[in-house]
Design a protein around this motif. Structure first.
Motif, PDB file in Angstrom:
ATOM      1  N   ARG A 123       0.805  -1.214  -0.081  1.00 24.84           N
ATOM      2  CA  ARG A 123      -0.006   0.038  -0.127  1.00 24.84           C
ATOM      3  C   ARG A 123       0.834   1.521  -0.142  1.00 24.84           C
ATOM      4  N   LEU A 126       2.582   1.833  -3.216  1.00 24.81           N
ATOM      5  CA  LEU A 126       1.447   2.295  -4.418  1.00 24.81           C
ATOM      6  C   LEU A 126       1.153   3.541  -4.284  1.00 24.81           C
ATOM      7  N   THR A 127       1.306   4.382  -2.940  1.00 20.78           N
ATOM      8  CA  THR A 127       0.621   5.473  -2.703  1.00 20.78           C
ATOM      9  C   THR A 127       1.901   6.818  -2.391  1.00 20.78           C
ATOM     10  N   VAL A 176      -5.845  -8.703  -1.045  1.00 22.09           N
ATOM     11  CA  VAL A 176      -6.363  -7.132  -0.947  1.00 22.09           C
ATOM     12  C   VAL A 176      -7.665  -7.045  -1.707  1.00 22.09           C
ATOM     13  N   ILE A 177      -7.735  -7.365  -3.047  1.00 20.29           N
ATOM     14  CA  ILE A 177      -9.042  -7.291  -3.745  1.00 20.29           C
ATOM     15  C   ILE A 177      -9.992  -8.611  -3.210  1.00 20.29           C
TER      16      ILE A 177
ATOM     17  N   ILE B 122      -6.002   0.894  -9.163  1.00 19.69           N
ATOM     18  CA  ILE B 122      -5.443   0.005  -8.284  1.00 19.69           C
ATOM     19  C   ILE B 122      -5.023   0.823  -7.098  1.00 19.69           C
ATOM     20  N   ARG B 123      -4.572   1.958  -6.938  1.00 18.84           N
ATOM     21  CA  ARG B 123      -4.015   2.664  -5.753  1.00 18.84           C
ATOM     22  C   ARG B 123      -5.480   2.681  -4.839  1.00 18.84           C
ATOM     23  N   ALA B 125      -8.193   0.789  -4.878  1.00 21.58           N
ATOM     24  CA  ALA B 125      -8.594  -0.561  -4.352  1.00 21.58           C
ATOM     25  C   ALA B 125      -7.583  -0.900  -3.338  1.00 21.58           C
ATOM     26  N   LEU B 126      -6.375  -0.703  -3.278  1.00 20.32           N
ATOM     27  CA  LEU B 126      -5.403  -1.212  -2.230  1.00 20.32           C
ATOM     28  C   LEU B 126      -5.564  -0.425  -1.136  1.00 20.32           C
ATOM     29  N   GLU B 129     -11.273  -0.129   1.269  1.00 23.71           N
ATOM     30  CA  GLU B 129     -12.194  -1.280   1.012  1.00 23.71           C
ATOM     31  C   GLU B 129     -13.266  -0.986   0.062  1.00 23.71           C
ATOM     32  N   ALA B 132     -12.107  -1.413  -3.377  1.00 21.82           N
ATOM     33  CA  ALA B 132     -11.872  -2.664  -3.647  1.00 21.82           C
ATOM     34  C   ALA B 132     -13.043  -3.637  -3.810  1.00 21.82           C
ATOM     35  N   LEU B 135     -14.482  -2.973  -7.334  1.00 21.22           N
ATOM     36  CA  LEU B 135     -13.300  -3.822  -8.362  1.00 21.22           C
ATOM     37  C   LEU B 135     -13.812  -5.086  -8.281  1.00 21.22           C
ATOM     38  N   ARG B 136     -13.891  -5.605  -7.312  1.00 19.70           N
ATOM     39  CA  ARG B 136     -14.266  -7.006  -6.938  1.00 19.70           C
ATOM     40  C   ARG B 136     -15.577  -7.564  -7.525  1.00 19.70           C
ATOM     41  N   LEU B 140     -14.188  -6.669 -11.916  1.00 19.91           N
ATOM     42  CA  LEU B 140     -13.659  -8.159 -12.162  1.00 19.91           C
ATOM     43  C   LEU B 140     -14.632  -9.226 -12.490  1.00 19.91           C
ATOM     44  N   LEU B 144     -14.322 -11.137 -15.777  1.00 18.34           N
ATOM     45  CA  LEU B 144     -13.752 -12.596 -15.596  1.00 18.34           C
ATOM     46  C   LEU B 144     -15.000 -13.382 -15.972  1.00 18.34           C
TER      47      LEU B 144
END
Lengths: 205, 205
Positions: A123, A126-127, A176-177, B122-123, B125-126, B129, B132, B135-136, B140, B144
């Motif tokens: 984390r 990335l930040t 994480v995700i 990405i930042r 989501a990391l 929550e 994230a 995204l989940r 995704l 997917l």
């Protein structure tokens, strides 16, 4: 009288400087740093805060580690002990190295106590560019150099980084995700698919 | 007199509601959302702020997209257009799918205009929550599922996620941490190593 300059061991509470500088102070500082970075993130962690959490003077943190960046690098390294792990994973030679690496990855990440600081590292990197720089300049450089030395492939650093990228991506999606079914899959099921890839990257020309 | 209720098209500045709701408003909102999330991060972006940047009323943002989470999902999807890409990458069948996926990945990430919002995703989501979860749960899951439908392997979702994990890890090491030599490697050099892995995950039982 035993002399004023002699340390009074075993008699009452020793002076703060003595406790702080005694055996274990370095380890206490590292643990405190790991916890502080994990809880507060890179930006809001200070050498002063780490020192306070470890019960030592900030000067002692600087003495052992240097700057905040260097404490961060040391706290990251203590989470996955590259000095022990690289020889254990890569040292025995090419046969089975992919599987050893994949298993080592899960040994670390499936342990919640190790996972929290590693997540904090990812984390932070990335930040915050400062944290990314530490990871790039200290931690990854050292680990990857050590791994690359052991590999007998073209572009060993590049290959080691591609293997690392796969592991980091799995950590992001799984821990994480937390995307399913990857998040709940048995580590062995992931090892079965990923180990041959790592094996190929690290050993095949 | 043409009647007070009739819109006065072509005469002076149209009323705000008319401009806002006209063709292109949806696209303007998405672009503004992408920029706001990229610049401010998930936490500090608001529907009100997105509406302001797009020059529309917040109610129109809600009308088109719903909640902030749903705007986020839409803004992410517009960055990599899964509705166009999944058929293009997976649709032509198993031969060459690994290479098509790897090339598509670099087509998107090597374009700085597309990279910035993806990094922001990405930042976010990391570190949050809520992001994230979006995204989940939205992005995704949809991508997917669509990819998995096209695959003829055991556990297609799991395989698709492992392929995705490799790409995400490369994005982290190359574009965020910028570790060398991966950060400066030619995309083709990376495709050459990674495409066979993706090919295997997506096609081999």
């Amino acid at each position: 009288m035993t002399g004023a300059a002699a340390p009074r061991r075993g008699r009452g509470r020793p002076p703060a400087a003595e406790r702080a500088d005694g055996p274990g102070a370095r380890e206490r500082i590292l643990e405190a740093a790991r916890d502080e970075f994990a809880e507060r993130g890179y930006d809001r962690t200070s050498v002063r805060g780490i020192a306070k959490a470890a019960g030592v003077d900030a000067a002692l943190v600087h003495h052992y580690f240097g700057t905040k960046d260097e404490v961060f690098a040391a706290a990251v390294e203590v989470s996955f002990e590259p000095a022990l792990v690289v020889p254990a994973v890569v040292g025995p030679g090419p046969a089975g190295v992919g599987e050893r690496l994949a298993r080592y990855f899960f040994d670390v990440w499936e342990d919640p106590a190790a996972r929290a600081p590693l997540l904090a590292v990812i984390r932070s990197a990335l930040t915050h560019e400062a944290a990314a720089k530490v990871l790039r300049g200290y931690v990854l450089r050292r680990v990857l150099e050590r791994v690359a030395e052991e590999l007998d492939v073209p572009d060993p650093r590049f290959r080691a980084e591609l293997a690392a990228s796969h592991m980091i991506g799995i950590a992001v999606l799984r821990y994480v995700i937390r995307v399913e079914p990857l998040a709940s899959a048995e580590p062995e099921a992931i090892v079965a698919v990923v180990a041959p890839t790592l094996q190929q990257y690290l050993t095949e020309a």
